[in-house]
Write a protein that holds these residues in place. Structure first.
Motif, short mmCIF file in Angstrom:
data_model
loop_
_atom_site.label_atom_id
_atom_site.label_comp_id
_atom_site.label_asym_id
_atom_site.label_seq_id
_atom_site.Cartn_x
_atom_site.Cartn_y
_atom_site.Cartn_z
N ASP A 1 0.87 -1.17 0.00
CA ASP A 1 0.00 0.00 0.00
C ASP A 1 0.91 1.22 0.00
O ASP A 1 1.53 1.55 1.03
N LEU A 2 1.01 1.90 -1.13
CA LEU A 2 1.96 3.01 -1.25
C LEU A 2 1.50 4.26 -0.51
O LEU A 2 2.25 5.24 -0.43
N GLY B 1 3.83 -4.96 -10.55
CA GLY B 1 2.61 -4.43 -11.14
C GLY B 1 2.01 -3.33 -10.27
O GLY B 1 2.35 -3.19 -9.09
N LEU B 2 1.11 -2.55 -10.87
CA LEU B 2 0.48 -1.44 -10.18
C LEU B 2 -1.04 -1.57 -10.26
O LEU B 2 -1.60 -1.88 -11.32
N ALA B 3 -1.70 -1.31 -9.15
CA ALA B 3 -3.16 -1.35 -9.07
C ALA B 3 -3.64 -0.14 -8.28
O ALA B 3 -2.84 0.64 -7.75
N ARG B 4 -4.97 0.00 -8.22
CA ARG B 4 -5.61 1.10 -7.47
C ARG B 4 -5.04 2.46 -7.87
O ARG B 4 -4.70 3.30 -7.04
N GLY B 5 -4.92 2.67 -9.17
CA GLY B 5 -4.46 3.97 -9.65
C GLY B 5 -3.05 4.30 -9.22
O GLY B 5 -2.70 5.49 -9.10
N GLY B 6 -2.23 3.29 -9.02
CA GLY B 6 -0.85 3.51 -8.61
C GLY B 6 -0.65 3.61 -7.12
O GLY B 6 0.47 3.88 -6.65
N HIS B 7 -1.70 3.35 -6.34
CA HIS B 7 -1.56 3.40 -4.88
C HIS B 7 -1.23 2.03 -4.28
O HIS B 7 -1.02 1.92 -3.07
N ARG B 8 -1.20 0.99 -5.12
CA ARG B 8 -0.73 -0.32 -4.67
C ARG B 8 0.27 -0.87 -5.67
O ARG B 8 0.04 -0.83 -6.88
#
Length: 377
Positions: free
Chosen positions: A45-46, A294-301
């Motif tokens: 979780d970024l 990989g990136l998910a949630r608009g780049g927030h994960r």
């Protein structure tokens, strides 16, 4: 084809809670299983944790992921980009162990990408040279492409920079090498061409030492740089341009990695997914140990995935299979990182003082690599 689809659908997070490990706030490890194939997924979780580039310490060309993670005080880490691992064709030229692609660490451009034909690892899809994954200045996960822009100005003359701390220069190009290059020889910069990595080394070369913004003389491209000095290397037409410089001449050197994203941290790789769609031409046959991001949630994960496997058993996953898996996990963008014996995952659990290897490296031991992605809680 049916076998591949079955594997992709089955390789999903295991249900029992025992297979979920909470490493740090915002960082979770999940075990993925399908028969003999095992993988570990790090979900980051970024908004609560951050990532950074893991690099060997000064004086080292490469290092083990666990060593780099512990040195940086990261809670976890995986291996990074494909790299120059062997120079058997170019007799007498040592391998540099430098990465294929661009690298940005703490907002600073470390290196640019080698010509597409000089890459180690799988063939890059058309138009993917300079592909990177990382975070922007706000800490949001992004993918993009970075290209080098730079010049050497000497009086009224301008020489275009076509290399920055990279193991292979474009034919006819000039490259800048700084202390960020590390201890490896730079002789490999003159070998191969833009299309064939194994092409012979050129003899039309030049090396110019730069100190305090002035030409400080010629230099050995394979030797260590004096403290505070940079090196300009040229091949073919680039060598001719450098030979026109004279001792004591003042130079103005500028270099930057440019693209649509201003990255704070980024490493290179090969596209797997872009905007939710698989990259063209992905291999659907060759199974191997794999590492990917990989990136998910608009780049927030950010998801970091390491798949075990081995050449002897033909086990692991295909690049096409990884793309399908990332789509199933909700990723919109993903890059393939180095695999095979390089695939390594290390982390430390709460209460532990050091990160240790948690996957099964196919070499039977942890391989030193060029760089990696570190996770910081």
């Amino acid at each position: 084809m049916l076998t591949r689809i079955t594997l992709v659908l089955a390789l999903v997070p295991a249900a029992p809670p025992a297979h979920v490990l909470r490493i740090a706030p915002g960082v979770v490890a999940r075990e993925l299983r399908d028969g003999r194939v095992g993988a570990t997924l790090l979900e980051i979780d970024l908004d609560r944790a951050r990532i950074g580039v893991l690099r060997p310490s000064p004086g080292e060309a490469r290092a083990r992921v666990s060593e780099m993670a512990n040195r940086a005080r990261a809670v976890a880490g995986v291996n990074g980009d494909f790299f120059d691992i062997s120079e058997r064709v170019h007799r007498g030229v040592p391998a540099t162990f430098a990465p294929d692609g661009p690298e940005v660490a703490d907002g600073r451009a470390v290196r640019a990408a080698v010509p597409a034909g000089q890459r180690f690892g799988p063939t890059a899809p058309p138009g993917s040279s300079g592909a990177v994954i990382g975070v922007d200045r706000r800490g949001v996960g992004r993918v993009g492409r970075l290209s080098l822009t730079g010049t050497v100005r000497a009086g009224g003359r301008t020489i275009r920079l076509r290399g920055l701390n990279q193991y292979a220069l474009p034919v006819g190009g000039v490259g800048l090498y700084t202390s960020a290059w590390g201890p490896a020889s730079r002789a490999r910069a003159f070998c191969g061409n833009d299309f064939v990595r194994a092409a012979p080394c050129t003899h039309a070369t030049a090396a110019v030492l730069v100190r305090d913004g002035k030409v400080a003389g010629t230099a050995d491209p394979g030797g260590a740089l004096p403290p505070g000095a940079d090196l300009l290397l040229g091949r073919e037409e680039g060598a001719t341009a450098l030979r026109a410089l004279h001792h004591g001449q003042r130079l103005r050197i500028s270099s930057a990695l440019s693209g649509s994203v201003r990255f704070r941290q980024a490493i290179g790789g090969l596209p797997l997914l872009r905007d939710g769609e698989p990259a063209p031409g992905l291999d659907a046959r060759s199974r191997s140990p794999r590492t990917a991001a990989g990136l998910a949630r608009g780049g927030h994960r950010m998801d970091l995935l390491v798949v075990n496997g081995g050449r002897e058993t033909g086990s692991g996953e295909t690049a096409a299979g990884l793309a399908a898996l990332f789509r199933r996990l909700g990723a919109r963008d993903a890059l393939l990182l180095d695999g095979g014996g390089s695939s390594t995952l290390a982390f430390r659990l709460p209460g532990e003082h050091t990160a240790t290897v948690r996957n099964t490296p196919s070499d039977g031991r942890e391989r030193p690599v060029a760089n990696g992605i570190g996770v910081f809680g």
